[in-house]
Design a protein around this motif. Structure first.
Motif, PDB file in Angstrom:
ATOM      1  N   VAL A   1       0.829  -1.204   0.000  1.00 32.50           N
ATOM      2  CA  VAL A   1       0.000   0.000   0.000  1.00 32.50           C
ATOM      3  C   VAL A   1       0.868   1.260   0.000  1.00 32.50           C
ATOM      4  CG1 VAL A   1      -1.734   1.300   1.288  1.00 32.50           C
ATOM      5  CG2 VAL A   1      -1.885  -1.187   1.150  1.00 32.50           C
ATOM      6  N   SER A   2       1.929   1.253   0.796  1.00 28.79           N
ATOM      7  CA  SER A   2       2.801   2.439   0.863  1.00 28.79           C
ATOM      8  C   SER A   2       3.422   2.730  -0.491  1.00 28.79           C
ATOM      9  CB  SER A   2       3.899   2.216   1.910  1.00 28.79           C
ATOM     10  OG  SER A   2       3.350   2.072   3.188  1.00 28.79           O
ATOM     11  N   ASP A   3       3.900   1.656  -1.182  1.00 30.36           N
ATOM     12  CA  ASP A   3       4.472   1.851  -2.514  1.00 30.36           C
ATOM     13  C   ASP A   3       3.424   2.397  -3.485  1.00 30.36           C
ATOM     14  OD1 ASP A   3       6.874   0.940  -1.602  1.00 30.36           O
ATOM     15  OD2 ASP A   3       6.584  -1.117  -2.304  1.00 30.36           O
ATOM     16  N   TYR A   4       2.215   1.849  -3.381  1.00 26.77           N
ATOM     17  CA  TYR A   4       1.144   2.312  -4.271  1.00 26.77           C
ATOM     18  C   TYR A   4       0.827   3.782  -4.040  1.00 26.77           C
ATOM     19  CZ  TYR A   4      -3.659   3.142  -5.766  1.00 26.77           C
ATOM     20  OH  TYR A   4      -4.780   3.689  -6.316  1.00 26.77           O
ATOM     21  N   LEU A   5       0.713   4.184  -2.775  1.00 26.87           N
ATOM     22  CA  LEU A   5       0.390   5.579  -2.469  1.00 26.87           C
ATOM     23  C   LEU A   5       1.498   6.528  -2.905  1.00 26.87           C
ATOM     24  CD1 LEU A   5      -1.212   5.178   1.083  1.00 26.87           C
ATOM     25  CD2 LEU A   5      -2.378   5.593  -1.094  1.00 26.87           C
ATOM     26  N   GLU A   6       2.749   6.075  -2.789  1.00 29.57           N
ATOM     27  CA  GLU A   6       3.871   6.910  -3.222  1.00 29.57           C
ATOM     28  C   GLU A   6       3.839   7.094  -4.739  1.00 29.57           C
ATOM     29  OE1 GLU A   6       7.075   9.356  -3.010  1.00 29.57           O
ATOM     30  OE2 GLU A   6       5.893   8.548  -1.333  1.00 29.57           O
ATOM     31  N   ARG A   7       3.557   6.025  -5.473  1.00 29.35           N
ATOM     32  CA  ARG A   7       3.473   6.130  -6.942  1.00 29.35           C
ATOM     33  C   ARG A   7       2.304   7.015  -7.356  1.00 29.35           C
ATOM     34  NH1 ARG A   7       4.373   0.524  -6.562  1.00 29.35           N
ATOM     35  NH2 ARG A   7       2.164   0.138  -7.065  1.00 29.35           N
ATOM     36  N   LYS A   8       1.188   6.871  -6.646  1.00 27.61           N
ATOM     37  CA  LYS A   8       0.012   7.699  -6.956  1.00 27.61           C
ATOM     38  C   LYS A   8       0.301   9.174  -6.712  1.00 27.61           C
ATOM     39  CE  LYS A   8      -4.887   8.228  -5.815  1.00 27.61           C
ATOM     40  NZ  LYS A   8      -6.018   7.710  -4.981  1.00 27.61           N
ATOM     41  N   LYS A   9       1.007   9.460  -5.615  1.00 30.05           N
ATOM     42  CA  LYS A   9       1.357  10.849  -5.313  1.00 30.05           C
ATOM     43  C   LYS A   9       2.220  11.450  -6.411  1.00 30.05           C
ATOM     44  CE  LYS A   9       3.729  13.631  -1.822  1.00 30.05           C
ATOM     45  NZ  LYS A   9       4.483  13.601  -0.530  1.00 30.05           N
ATOM     46  N   ARG A  10       3.238  10.671  -6.865  1.00 33.49           N
ATOM     47  CA  ARG A  10       4.117  11.177  -7.936  1.00 33.49           C
ATOM     48  C   ARG A  10       3.335  11.377  -9.228  1.00 33.49           C
ATOM     49  NH1 ARG A  10       7.898   7.261  -5.944  1.00 33.49           N
ATOM     50  NH2 ARG A  10       7.404   5.940  -7.754  1.00 33.49           N
ATOM     51  N   ARG A  11       2.395  10.474  -9.511  1.00 30.38           N
ATOM     52  CA  ARG A  11       1.608  10.565 -10.732  1.00 30.38           C
ATOM     53  C   ARG A  11       0.730  11.815 -10.721  1.00 30.38           C
ATOM     54  NH1 ARG A  11       0.005   5.804 -10.519  1.00 30.38           N
ATOM     55  NH2 ARG A  11      -2.085   6.122  -9.647  1.00 30.38           N
ATOM     56  N   ILE A  12       0.122  12.123  -9.576  1.00 29.24           N
ATOM     57  CA  ILE A  12      -0.723  13.321  -9.455  1.00 29.24           C
ATOM     58  C   ILE A  12       0.117  14.579  -9.599  1.00 29.24           C
ATOM     59  CG2 ILE A  12      -2.147  14.654  -7.851  1.00 29.24           C
ATOM     60  CD1 ILE A  12      -3.156  12.002  -6.728  1.00 29.24           C
ATOM     61  N   GLU A  13       1.315  14.572  -8.988  1.00 34.49           N
ATOM     62  CA  GLU A  13       2.191  15.739  -9.094  1.00 34.49           C
ATOM     63  C   GLU A  13       2.613  15.960 -10.541  1.00 34.49           C
ATOM     64  OE1 GLU A  13       5.325  14.800  -6.430  1.00 34.49           O
ATOM     65  OE2 GLU A  13       4.242  15.498  -4.630  1.00 34.49           O
ATOM     66  N   GLU A  14       2.906  14.877 -11.276  1.00 34.87           N
ATOM     67  CA  GLU A  14       3.298  15.004 -12.679  1.00 34.87           C
ATOM     68  C   GLU A  14       2.141  15.543 -13.514  1.00 34.87           C
ATOM     69  OE1 GLU A  14       4.613  11.152 -13.763  1.00 34.87           O
ATOM     70  OE2 GLU A  14       6.515  11.275 -12.648  1.00 34.87           O
ATOM     71  N   GLN A  15       0.918  15.074 -13.236  1.00 36.70           N
ATOM     72  CA  GLN A  15      -0.255  15.552 -13.989  1.00 36.70           C
ATOM     73  C   GLN A  15      -0.497  17.033 -13.723  1.00 36.70           C
ATOM     74  OE1 GLN A  15      -3.337  12.911 -12.673  1.00 36.70           O
ATOM     75  NE2 GLN A  15      -2.712  11.225 -14.062  1.00 36.70           N
ATOM     76  N   GLN A  16      -0.371  17.448 -12.483  1.00 34.97           N
ATOM     77  CA  GLN A  16      -0.565  18.867 -12.136  1.00 34.97           C
ATOM     78  C   GLN A  16       0.498  19.758 -12.792  1.00 34.97           C
ATOM     79  OE1 GLN A  16      -0.535  18.748  -7.869  1.00 34.97           O
ATOM     80  NE2 GLN A  16      -2.748  18.334  -7.704  1.00 34.97           N
ATOM     81  N   GLN A  17       1.735  19.216 -12.849  1.00 33.93           N
ATOM     82  CA  GLN A  17       2.812  19.986 -13.471  1.00 33.93           C
ATOM     83  C   GLN A  17       2.558  20.123 -14.968  1.00 33.93           C
ATOM     84  OE1 GLN A  17       6.680  18.350 -12.815  1.00 33.93           O
ATOM     85  NE2 GLN A  17       7.740  20.151 -13.588  1.00 33.93           N
ATOM     86  N   GLN A  18       2.061  19.083 -15.596  1.00 32.88           N
ATOM     87  CA  GLN A  18       1.763  19.153 -17.029  1.00 32.88           C
ATOM     88  C   GLN A  18       0.650  20.164 -17.305  1.00 32.88           C
ATOM     89  OE1 GLN A  18       0.846  15.129 -18.138  1.00 32.88           O
ATOM     90  NE2 GLN A  18       3.006  14.463 -18.059  1.00 32.88           N
ATOM     91  N   LYS A  19      -0.368  20.206 -16.425  1.00 33.21           N
ATOM     92  CA  LYS A  19      -1.469  21.136 -16.623  1.00 33.21           C
ATOM     93  C   LYS A  19      -0.976  22.581 -16.466  1.00 33.21           C
ATOM     94  CE  LYS A  19      -5.214  18.081 -15.159  1.00 33.21           C
ATOM     95  NZ  LYS A  19      -6.242  17.811 -14.139  1.00 33.21           N
ATOM     96  N   SER A  20      -0.118  22.808 -15.480  1.00 27.05           N
ATOM     97  CA  SER A  20       0.378  24.158 -15.240  1.00 27.05           C
ATOM     98  C   SER A  20       1.262  24.642 -16.387  1.00 27.05           C
ATOM     99  CB  SER A  20       1.185  24.222 -13.921  1.00 27.05           C
ATOM    100  OG  SER A  20       2.313  23.388 -14.003  1.00 27.05           O
ATOM    101  N   ASN A  21       1.947  23.716 -17.071  1.00 25.60           N
ATOM    102  CA  ASN A  21       2.773  24.088 -18.214  1.00 25.60           C
ATOM    103  C   ASN A  21       1.924  24.361 -19.453  1.00 25.60           C
ATOM    104  OD1 ASN A  21       5.062  23.855 -16.696  1.00 25.60           O
ATOM    105  ND2 ASN A  21       5.446  21.707 -17.287  1.00 25.60           N
TER     106      ASN A  21
END
Length: 415
Positions: A395-415
């Motif tokens: 679960v911890s690994d999954y949540l960490e990957r999900k967090k990175r994925r959300i951050e990448e999506q937000q960064q793409q939207k802001s660009n």
């Protein structure tokens, strides 16, 4: 493996290819057994490559075809007969209830069950039968007519002690290693415990029928002890000692331990009422814990801690022990050599009543001390840490990957 137990008046110690039967109160060796380097010389018949060792049907059962995976087990059994015969070593030793028979299981290159006539003869070999896998527990039935052997894969075989060359019968199986086994006095139930937290009560002779389960442990169940005709005690890696009504599969009492229990021994002090129980604790400052178990009613029990024994914990690798009326005999390893030490069960300090030279006599008899050429039998205790289940936190690994994925999506939207 170094096996040790007390059967009045003998202390039995097995190590390497030797088993000694010694008097704990003087420098007397009652008898000794030394296995040959090659068990074929004492009648062990290793199955031919590609064949299966004969296995008879269980009591009340018809012959069944081999289960899936059985061929792999038999290939391993065949392989166990090859290689260096010098690797053969004593693994488990047990006396029959009448004291007339002795069963020895071996590990290493040739895995076998050896049955001896212990009395009045000087340990005369009756039979040598191959084992499918390395044995994990050994138990005679109450009338000494047969012996049960469980193996590392969870299978339980019955070996006849009257027809000593008869093929073993597969009685039951677990999905994980069985650490201990009991046979009720009336021979109506076989009780087994395993690495998967379970205590199973199986009917006998109809072993296809499970009578009950004793469920509640959260880690491996390392030891069982029969208290009465309906009560057992169990010790576990979940740091508990429990008492059960095994007929009903009902838990009667839970007592918290200071550390996981790896081995347990119980002595009856008063028939069906008062018992002394001792635990070997895992990775704890006090290696052994002694308890007083008392039955106060039909289903009422009390457990009280009576003594903690340090047993020089941390200074050597402790692996096994046995109890007598006033002493605790502990085996372990120091620099890959067998060590035997004795402690007073009432005080927990090294016993002063051991005859001078007794420990040296036993270790020399087991070839655990260097000879004139510096040779001795090395000893590498079992790694008990592998008994614990490995737990993975996905679960911890999954949540960490999900967090990175959300951050990448937000960064793409802001660009």
């Amino acid at each position: 493996m170094a096996t040790i137990f007390f059967a009045e008046p003998e202390l039995v110690v097995g190590h390497g290819r030797r088993v000694l039967f010694v008097n704990p109160d003087d420098l007397q060796i009652f008898k000794e057994i030394e296995l040959p380097p090659d068990l074929a010389t004492c009648g062990l018949k290793v199955p031919e490559p590609g064949s299966c060792p004969a296995t008879g049907p269980g009591p009340g059962q018809e012959q069944q075809p081999a289960a899936a995976g059985g061929a792999a087990k038999q290939r391993e059994a065949t392989a166990s007969g090859s290689g260096s015969a010098a690797e053969v070593a004593v693994q488990n030793v047990s006396y029959s209830p009448d004291g007339q028979l002795l069963a020895v299981t071996t590990s290493g290159a040739q895995k076998a069950l050896l049955l001896y006539r212990a009395r009045p003869e000087h340990a005369r070999l009756l039979s040598a039968r191959p084992l499918a896998r390395a044995a994990s527990a050994l138990r005679f039935c109450s009338d000494s007519s047969s012996v049960l052997v469980t193996d590392k894969t969870g299978d339980c075989y019955q070996y006849d002690c009257v027809e000593v060359e008869a093929a073993p019968r597969l009685l039951l199986g677990h999905l994980s290693v069985v650490y201990d086994i009991l046979w009720s006095e009336d021979q109506q139930h076989i009780i087994t415990c395993d690495r998967d937290d379970k205590i199973r009560v199986t009917n006998y002779p109809a072993t296809f029928d499970i009578h009950s389960y004793c469920l509640g442990h959260r880690e491996f169940v390392s030891g069982l002890a029969l208290l009465t005709d309906r009560h057992i005690a169990s010790a576990s890696g979940d740091k508990t000692l429990r008492i059960w009504n095994f007929i009903e599969g009902k838990e009667l009492l839970v007592h918290e331990l200071p550390a996981p229990a790896m081995r347990m021994q119980v002595r009856e002090l008063e028939t069906d009422k008062v018992f002394q129980a001792a635990m070997l604790l895992y990775d704890y400052e006090d290696a052994l814990a002694l308890f007083h178990l008392e039955r106060s009613g039909r289903e009422s029990w009390a457990i009280n801690l009576t003594q903690l024994v340090r047993a020089d914990a941390g200074a050597w690798n402790i692996c096994n022990f046995t109890l007598t009326a006033n002493r605790i005999y502990v085996t372990g390893a120091v620099n890959e050599r067998l060590e035997l030490r004795v402690y007073d069960s009432a005080t927990g300090i090294p016993s002063k009543g051991v005859p001078e030279g007794w420990l040296k006599m036993v270790l020399e008899g087991l070839h655990a001390l260097p000879d004139a050429d510096g040779n001795c039998v090395n000893f590498q205790p079992e790694d008990l840490s592998v008994w614990f289940k490995k737990r993975f936190d996905n679960v911890s690994d999954y949540l960490e990957r999900k967090k990175r994925r959300i951050e990448e999506q937000q960064q793409q939207k802001s660009n």
